[in-house]
Design a protein around this motif. Sequence first.
Motif, PDB file in Angstrom:
ATOM      1  N   THR A   2       0.834  -1.197   0.000  1.00  0.00           N
ATOM      2  CA  THR A   2       0.000   0.000   0.000  1.00  0.00           C
ATOM      3  C   THR A   2       0.870   1.248   0.000  1.00  0.00           C
ATOM      4  OG1 THR A   2      -1.793  -1.115   1.189  1.00  0.00           O
ATOM      5  CG2 THR A   2      -1.772   1.286   1.238  1.00  0.00           C
ATOM      6  N   ARG A  42      -3.713   7.144  -9.540  1.00  0.00           N
ATOM      7  CA  ARG A  42      -4.289   5.855  -9.906  1.00  0.00           C
ATOM      8  C   ARG A  42      -3.572   5.238 -11.100  1.00  0.00           C
ATOM      9  NH1 ARG A  42      -6.262   4.525  -5.202  1.00  0.00           N
ATOM     10  NH2 ARG A  42      -7.908   5.931  -4.465  1.00  0.00           N
ATOM     11  N   GLY A  46      -2.389   2.461  -9.064  1.00  0.00           N
ATOM     12  CA  GLY A  46      -3.590   1.640  -9.107  1.00  0.00           C
ATOM     13  C   GLY A  46      -4.261   1.513  -7.754  1.00  0.00           C
ATOM     14  N   ASP A  47      -4.730   0.327  -7.442  1.00  0.00           N
ATOM     15  CA  ASP A  47      -5.444   0.088  -6.186  1.00  0.00           C
ATOM     16  C   ASP A  47      -4.530   0.078  -4.969  1.00  0.00           C
ATOM     17  OD1 ASP A  47      -7.828  -0.099  -7.583  1.00  0.00           O
ATOM     18  OD2 ASP A  47      -7.735  -2.283  -7.767  1.00  0.00           O
ATOM     19  N   ARG A  50      -3.512   4.586  -1.237  1.00  0.00           N
ATOM     20  CA  ARG A  50      -4.478   4.970  -0.200  1.00  0.00           C
ATOM     21  C   ARG A  50      -4.349   6.476  -0.003  1.00  0.00           C
ATOM     22  NH1 ARG A  50      -4.036   5.497   5.582  1.00  0.00           N
ATOM     23  NH2 ARG A  50      -6.071   5.298   6.596  1.00  0.00           N
TER      24      ARG A  50
END
Length: 230
Positions: A2, A42, A46-47, A50
């Motif tokens: 993350t 993003r 990407g994912d 946070r």
Amino acid sequence: MTIQIVILAAGMGSRLGRSLPKPLTRLADGRSIMQQQHDNVRATFGDAARITTVVGYRAETVVEAFPDVDYVYNDRYDQTNTSKSLLRALKASRRGGVLWMNGDVVFDPMVLGRAIAHIERDESFVTVNTAKVSDEEVKYTTDDRGFIRELSKTVVGGIGEAVGINYISAGDKRAFIRHLSRVDDQDYFERGLELAIAEDGVRLRPLDISDLYAVEVDFAEDLERANLFV
């Protein structure tokens, strides 16, 4: 892994002369400044990204525009500067390093791509532009090892400008938080970095992005310049 990202968006942005928070300013392509930042994040992470946004002035308008990220509220946004907004976000962050940016920077998505290797190695850095050195901007000098020594608007003999996109490593974060806590309310976060360098030996690498565009939108002419790129 993350990637923790903080966007500083608490200020009133009065110099631009808009009623909405400056990050919601529309660009020529129809996106807001903050939407361009989100898109860049993003596209790069990407994912794994946070995002936490620090809000203050007209906070509800930012939250309504971007409901799917985390928020930290600076209720003293009209009395404090970026040092205290970033302090709140870092205190709320999880373990690990944090990438942060000013909420008014329009930048080439390749900037984050260039930063990935340093983030993966957990190296603290400040993105810089060596193509120009303006009196009103945050400037920097380096030591004999190439790490940043001074970082402020009052630096004499600066060799470039700070862009407003930076990373603090997991190992350096505690010292940085401590110094952000002690600086004056009206100090920029760069003051906390200077103290961490001087008193804790924190090493900040200048990450040169002079060949890429990055525009901090303070005035109407900055917005015009940013619109040439998007």
